[in-house]
Design a protein around this motif. Sequence first.
Motif, PDB file in Angstrom:
ATOM      1  N   GLY A  10      -2.059 -57.304  25.050  1.00 22.04           N
ATOM      2  CA  GLY A  10      -2.460 -58.555  25.674  1.00 22.04           C
ATOM      3  C   GLY A  10      -3.574 -58.330  26.667  1.00 22.04           C
ATOM      4  O   GLY A  10      -3.616 -57.312  27.355  1.00 22.04           O
ATOM      5  N   LYS A  38     -10.248 -63.374  14.188  1.00 24.33           N
ATOM      6  CA  LYS A  38      -9.588 -64.159  15.232  1.00 24.33           C
ATOM      7  C   LYS A  38      -8.491 -64.983  14.578  1.00 24.33           C
ATOM      8  O   LYS A  38      -8.713 -65.592  13.524  1.00 24.33           O
ATOM      9  CB  LYS A  38     -10.608 -65.093  15.887  1.00 24.33           C
ATOM     10  CG  LYS A  38     -10.050 -66.103  16.873  1.00 24.33           C
ATOM     11  CD  LYS A  38     -11.170 -67.023  17.372  1.00 24.33           C
ATOM     12  CE  LYS A  38     -10.647 -68.067  18.329  1.00 24.33           C
ATOM     13  NZ  LYS A  38     -11.744 -68.981  18.779  1.00 24.33           N
ATOM     14  N   GLN A  39      -7.313 -64.976  15.175  1.00 22.31           N
ATOM     15  CA  GLN A  39      -6.217 -65.793  14.669  1.00 22.31           C
ATOM     16  C   GLN A  39      -5.703 -66.690  15.793  1.00 22.31           C
ATOM     17  O   GLN A  39      -4.940 -66.257  16.651  1.00 22.31           O
ATOM     18  CB  GLN A  39      -5.080 -64.941  14.107  1.00 22.31           C
ATOM     19  CG  GLN A  39      -4.001 -65.773  13.406  1.00 22.31           C
ATOM     20  CD  GLN A  39      -2.921 -64.940  12.749  1.00 22.31           C
ATOM     21  OE1 GLN A  39      -2.451 -63.960  13.310  1.00 22.31           O
ATOM     22  NE2 GLN A  39      -2.525 -65.330  11.540  1.00 22.31           N
ATOM     23  N   SER A  41      -3.579 -69.977  17.446  1.00 23.43           N
ATOM     24  CA  SER A  41      -2.148 -70.305  17.314  1.00 23.43           C
ATOM     25  C   SER A  41      -1.865 -71.115  16.055  1.00 23.43           C
ATOM     26  O   SER A  41      -0.735 -71.140  15.566  1.00 23.43           O
ATOM     27  CB  SER A  41      -1.672 -71.064  18.543  1.00 23.43           C
ATOM     28  OG  SER A  41      -2.442 -72.228  18.734  1.00 23.43           O
ATOM     29  N   MET A  89      -5.166 -64.416  18.982  1.00 19.49           N
ATOM     30  CA  MET A  89      -4.956 -63.019  18.595  1.00 19.49           C
ATOM     31  C   MET A  89      -6.225 -62.527  17.926  1.00 19.49           C
ATOM     32  O   MET A  89      -6.860 -63.258  17.162  1.00 19.49           O
ATOM     33  CB  MET A  89      -3.790 -62.898  17.614  1.00 19.49           C
ATOM     34  CG  MET A  89      -2.427 -62.989  18.224  1.00 19.49           C
ATOM     35  SD  MET A  89      -2.021 -61.547  19.234  1.00 19.49           S
ATOM     36  CE  MET A  89      -1.771 -60.314  17.960  1.00 19.49           C
ATOM     37  N   TYR A  90      -6.561 -61.271  18.181  1.00 16.63           N
ATOM     38  CA  TYR A  90      -7.732 -60.661  17.568  1.00 16.63           C
ATOM     39  C   TYR A  90      -7.298 -59.396  16.843  1.00 16.63           C
ATOM     40  O   TYR A  90      -6.619 -58.542  17.417  1.00 16.63           O
ATOM     41  CB  TYR A  90      -8.784 -60.341  18.626  1.00 16.63           C
ATOM     42  CG  TYR A  90      -9.456 -61.582  19.154  1.00 16.63           C
ATOM     43  CD1 TYR A  90      -8.844 -62.348  20.138  1.00 16.63           C
ATOM     44  CD2 TYR A  90     -10.678 -62.011  18.653  1.00 16.63           C
ATOM     45  CE1 TYR A  90      -9.431 -63.512  20.614  1.00 16.63           C
ATOM     46  CE2 TYR A  90     -11.283 -63.167  19.117  1.00 16.63           C
ATOM     47  CZ  TYR A  90     -10.651 -63.917  20.089  1.00 16.63           C
ATOM     48  OH  TYR A  90     -11.240 -65.074  20.553  1.00 16.63           O
ATOM     49  N   GLY A 107      -3.207 -55.977  16.581  1.00 20.29           N
ATOM     50  CA  GLY A 107      -3.746 -57.157  17.230  1.00 20.29           C
ATOM     51  C   GLY A 107      -3.707 -57.096  18.752  1.00 20.29           C
ATOM     52  O   GLY A 107      -2.923 -56.362  19.361  1.00 20.29           O
ATOM     53  N   THR A 108      -4.588 -57.877  19.359  1.00 18.20           N
ATOM     54  CA  THR A 108      -4.636 -58.067  20.807  1.00 18.20           C
ATOM     55  C   THR A 108      -4.607 -59.557  21.084  1.00 18.20           C
ATOM     56  O   THR A 108      -5.399 -60.315  20.504  1.00 18.20           O
ATOM     57  CB  THR A 108      -5.920 -57.465  21.407  1.00 18.20           C
ATOM     58  OG1 THR A 108      -5.912 -56.051  21.229  1.00 18.20           O
ATOM     59  CG2 THR A 108      -6.038 -57.786  22.886  1.00 18.20           C
ATOM     60  N   SER A 109      -3.714 -59.957  21.937  1.00 12.37           N
ATOM     61  CA  SER A 109      -3.631 -61.366  22.316  1.00 12.37           C
ATOM     62  C   SER A 109      -4.523 -61.599  23.523  1.00 12.37           C
ATOM     63  O   SER A 109      -4.299 -61.023  24.589  1.00 12.37           O
ATOM     64  CB  SER A 109      -2.185 -61.727  22.659  1.00 12.37           C
ATOM     65  OG  SER A 109      -2.115 -63.061  23.131  1.00 12.37           O
TER      66      SER A 109
ATOM     67  N   LYS B  42       1.669 -57.835  12.296  1.00 15.30           N
ATOM     68  CA  LYS B  42       0.295 -57.673  11.842  1.00 15.30           C
ATOM     69  C   LYS B  42       0.146 -58.081  10.388  1.00 15.30           C
ATOM     70  O   LYS B  42       1.117 -58.261   9.654  1.00 15.30           O
ATOM     71  CB  LYS B  42      -0.176 -56.232  12.041  1.00 15.30           C
ATOM     72  CG  LYS B  42       0.459 -55.207  11.129  1.00 15.30           C
ATOM     73  CD  LYS B  42      -0.160 -53.836  11.378  1.00 15.30           C
ATOM     74  CE  LYS B  42       0.429 -52.788  10.469  1.00 15.30           C
ATOM     75  NZ  LYS B  42      -0.188 -51.451  10.731  1.00 15.30           N
TER      76      LYS B  42
END
Lengths: 114, 111
Positions: A10, A38-39, A41, A89-90, A107-109, B42
């Motif tokens: 995060g 990029k994801q 919500s 999220m990336y 992923g990184t939020s 993921k």
Amino acid sequence: AQKITQTQPGMFVQEKEAVTLDCTYDTSDPSYGLFWYKQPSSGEMIFLIYQGSYDQQNATEGRYSLNFQKARKSANLVISASQLGDSAMYFCAMREGTGNQFYFGTGTSLTVIP
Amino acid sequence: EPEVTQTPSHQVTQMGQEVILRCVPISNHLYFYWYRQILGQKVEFLVSFYNNEISEKSEIFDDQFSVERPDGSNFTLKIRSTKLEDSAMYFCASIRVRGQYFGPGTRLTVT
């Protein structure tokens, strides 16, 4: 070993500031491609930027740039002038050589704070 | 701008039933992919497809799964006998040289 490692579960950034999202990769293939997605919500996966292993310059797409350090096997995503809509999220991903399998990181939020 | 499309957006099925998830990739792309994403986890590669045959598949893609391109546009993923653990978001994607584009996904819920 993990093919793609994202060590930041995060991240927070102030609106209008720049932020760097880390990604390291592991491959012995000299030819590979690195992707960032990029994801939000809502769940869709949005392709952001691509870097090829033989590219001479770091990739840029608008406010997104990729800090590609080949010797360190890192492909960090830099988002400049963060906007509230960047909260998502990336995911970093890699495609090796001529193979057709993609490997994704965890992923990184990213949360952009007004 | 051309997009990858997927239908249905949400599918609910009972354990043991067969499901077919449909995708229409971008027309001039040559490589097609299926991924799944279990909630909060993921994205996992399932299979890639090129020239009307499977190019690569992961360990997840066992005999319960199959893919087809029955005509020039549709690309389908079939799960023969669904299990509870198949509940996930399934993404289709297609690729050109410097970018891979995902569809909006199908949320599969197995009860």
